[in-house]
Design an enzyme around this catalytic site. Structure first.
Site, PDB file in Angstrom:
ATOM      1  N   GLY A   1     -32.442   7.137 -29.871  1.00  0.00           N
ATOM      2  CA  GLY A   1     -31.380   6.862 -30.834  1.00  0.00           C
ATOM      3  C   GLY A   1     -30.122   7.678 -30.606  1.00  0.00           C
ATOM      4  N   ASN A   2     -29.071   7.267 -31.295  1.00  0.00           N
ATOM      5  CA  ASN A   2     -27.778   7.929 -31.149  1.00  0.00           C
ATOM      6  C   ASN A   2     -26.821   7.413 -32.204  1.00  0.00           C
ATOM      7  OD1 ASN A   2     -26.740   5.341 -29.770  1.00  0.00           O
ATOM      8  ND2 ASN A   2     -28.314   6.052 -28.348  1.00  0.00           N
TER       9      ASN A   2
ATOM     10  N   SER B   1     -26.780  12.342 -23.672  1.00  0.00           N
ATOM     11  CA  SER B   1     -28.045  11.713 -23.331  1.00  0.00           C
ATOM     12  C   SER B   1     -29.202  12.712 -23.275  1.00  0.00           C
ATOM     13  CB  SER B   1     -27.922  11.014 -21.971  1.00  0.00           C
ATOM     14  OG  SER B   1     -29.126  10.379 -21.617  1.00  0.00           O
ATOM     15  N   GLY B   2     -30.291  12.371 -23.976  1.00  0.00           N
ATOM     16  CA  GLY B   2     -31.532  13.121 -23.857  1.00  0.00           C
ATOM     17  C   GLY B   2     -31.571  14.482 -24.503  1.00  0.00           C
TER      18      GLY B   2
ATOM     19  N   SER C   1     -24.661   9.398 -23.964  1.00  0.00           N
ATOM     20  CA  SER C   1     -25.831   8.552 -24.199  1.00  0.00           C
ATOM     21  C   SER C   1     -25.863   7.355 -23.247  1.00  0.00           C
ATOM     22  CB  SER C   1     -25.813   8.042 -25.647  1.00  0.00           C
ATOM     23  OG  SER C   1     -26.755   7.008 -25.824  1.00  0.00           O
ATOM     24  N   SER C   2     -27.065   6.990 -22.827  1.00  0.00           N
ATOM     25  CA  SER C   2     -27.194   5.815 -21.956  1.00  0.00           C
ATOM     26  C   SER C   2     -26.793   4.540 -22.681  1.00  0.00           C
ATOM     27  CB  SER C   2     -28.633   5.703 -21.444  1.00  0.00           C
ATOM     28  OG  SER C   2     -29.545   5.625 -22.523  1.00  0.00           O
ATOM     29  N   ASP C   3     -26.743   4.587 -24.019  1.00  0.00           N
ATOM     30  CA  ASP C   3     -26.318   3.428 -24.809  1.00  0.00           C
ATOM     31  C   ASP C   3     -24.806   3.372 -25.012  1.00  0.00           C
ATOM     32  OD1 ASP C   3     -28.883   2.216 -25.407  1.00  0.00           O
ATOM     33  OD2 ASP C   3     -29.275   3.959 -26.667  1.00  0.00           O
TER      34      ASP C   3
ATOM     35  N   HIS D   1     -27.661   3.775 -33.653  1.00  0.00           N
ATOM     36  CA  HIS D   1     -28.780   3.072 -33.022  1.00  0.00           C
ATOM     37  C   HIS D   1     -30.039   3.892 -33.260  1.00  0.00           C
ATOM     38  CE1 HIS D   1     -31.398   1.058 -30.294  1.00  0.00           C
ATOM     39  NE2 HIS D   1     -31.297   1.949 -29.323  1.00  0.00           N
TER      40      HIS D   1
ATOM     41  N   HIS E   1     -34.635   3.864 -33.634  1.00  0.00           N
ATOM     42  CA  HIS E   1     -35.896   3.184 -33.337  1.00  0.00           C
ATOM     43  C   HIS E   1     -36.804   3.366 -34.543  1.00  0.00           C
ATOM     44  CE1 HIS E   1     -35.582   2.163 -28.941  1.00  0.00           C
ATOM     45  NE2 HIS E   1     -34.518   2.921 -29.115  1.00  0.00           N
TER      46      HIS E   1
ATOM     47  N   ASP F   1     -28.027  -5.353 -52.112  1.00  0.00           N
ATOM     48  CA  ASP F   1     -27.061  -4.291 -52.365  1.00  0.00           C
ATOM     49  C   ASP F   1     -26.322  -3.872 -51.088  1.00  0.00           C
ATOM     50  OD1 ASP F   1     -27.372  -4.030 -55.082  1.00  0.00           O
ATOM     51  OD2 ASP F   1     -28.889  -2.457 -54.947  1.00  0.00           O
TER      52      ASP F   1
ATOM     53  N   HIS G   1     -36.213  -4.747 -28.820  1.00  0.00           N
ATOM     54  CA  HIS G   1     -35.656  -3.403 -28.680  1.00  0.00           C
ATOM     55  C   HIS G   1     -35.701  -2.677 -30.026  1.00  0.00           C
ATOM     56  CE1 HIS G   1     -32.101  -0.807 -26.997  1.00  0.00           C
ATOM     57  NE2 HIS G   1     -33.121  -0.078 -27.399  1.00  0.00           N
TER      58      HIS G   1
ATOM     59  N   TYR H   1     -19.392  -0.893 -58.776  1.00  0.00           N
ATOM     60  CA  TYR H   1     -20.436   0.137 -58.673  1.00  0.00           C
ATOM     61  C   TYR H   1     -19.814   1.481 -58.278  1.00  0.00           C
ATOM     62  CZ  TYR H   1     -24.483   2.689 -56.841  1.00  0.00           C
ATOM     63  OH  TYR H   1     -25.443   3.627 -56.602  1.00  0.00           O
TER      64      TYR H   1
END
Length: 230
Positions: free
Chosen positions: A27-28, A44-45, A73-75, A94, A96, A119, A168, A226
């Site tokens: 994730g990122n 990344s990582g 990040s690789s994303d 992103h 998981h 909502d 994914h 709200y």
């Protein structure tokens, strides 16, 4: 200004494990300064516990690293594609997260079954088509962004601020990265509620559209009432 961008991105990333949305280093999150055309993203990582604002990598909307000693990040190409095509986005997350990822792996959208979902999302949380072999073998992360944008060709990303990438995991976004984190939390909550609801009643129907619209519009848009006035 860029110091603040790094801080916002770092804070958003550190919130992901706090909310149970990521495991290990998956994730990122990224935060965009659209006026400058630069976004800050997780390296990344790197373990979430070790993240500091100075470690965030700055990338421009041409995909070039502007500042940062670490590899982004690789994303990053996926974030880049979304920022380029979906102009309302100011932050992307992103994850998981368990239940939302299960829906993604099953290739099933998260249905709108009640007011908690309404909502946050005006309609189901959609799932993309599967990437083709050529797309996977090519610029995989860019193609992931493209398949998301393809899915949103007729959807408003401001009204449905999340998607499931088939096989994914989920992506969520918002006008700020803080809002993107909130939407990522909501995706997982709605996925859990949908999963349990479907266990209790497999033929559960979608929420009544009038009730759905009322709950969404009272929190979003010009008629929202709200919360407290700004």
């Amino acid at each position: 200004m860029l110091t603040e961008l790094r801080r916002e991105a770092c804070e958003a990333n550190r919130k992901l494990p706090e909310h149970g949305l990521v495991h290990l280093n998956f994730g990122n999150a990224s935060a965009l300064d659209r006026q400058r055309g630069i976004f800050a993203i997780k390296p990344s990582g790197v373990d979430y516990k070790e993240l500091r604002p100075a470690a965030m990598v700055l990338v421009d909307l041409e995909g070039r690293v502007v500042e940062g000693k670490l590899r982004p990040s690789s994303d990053t190409p996926t974030h880049l594609e979304l920022y380029r095509k979906l102009k309302s986005l100011g932050g992307i997350v992103h994850t998981h997260s368990l239940y939302a990822t299960a829906f993604a792996q099953a290739g099933r959208p998260i249905p709108a079954l009640g007011t908690t979902h309404a909502d946050f999302f005006f309609g189901e949380i959609p799932v993309t088509r599967a990437l083709r072999k050529k797309e996977i073998a090519g610029s995989y992360e860019i193609e992931t962004g493209r398949v998301i944008c393809e899915r949103f060709a007729r959807l408003d990303p401001a009204e449905v601020p999340a998607v499931l990438v088939r096989y994914h995991a989920p992506f969520a976004w918002g006008p700020t990265v803080g809002k993107a984190v909130e939407n990522a939390v909501a995706v997982e909550l709605c996925a859990q509620l949908a999963y349990f609801t479907l266990q209790l009643k497999s033929a559960s129907s979608a929420i009544d559209q009038t009730l759905h619209a009322r709950h969404f519009r009272r929190k979003h848009g010009p008629e929202a009432y709200y919360g407290q006035p700004r």
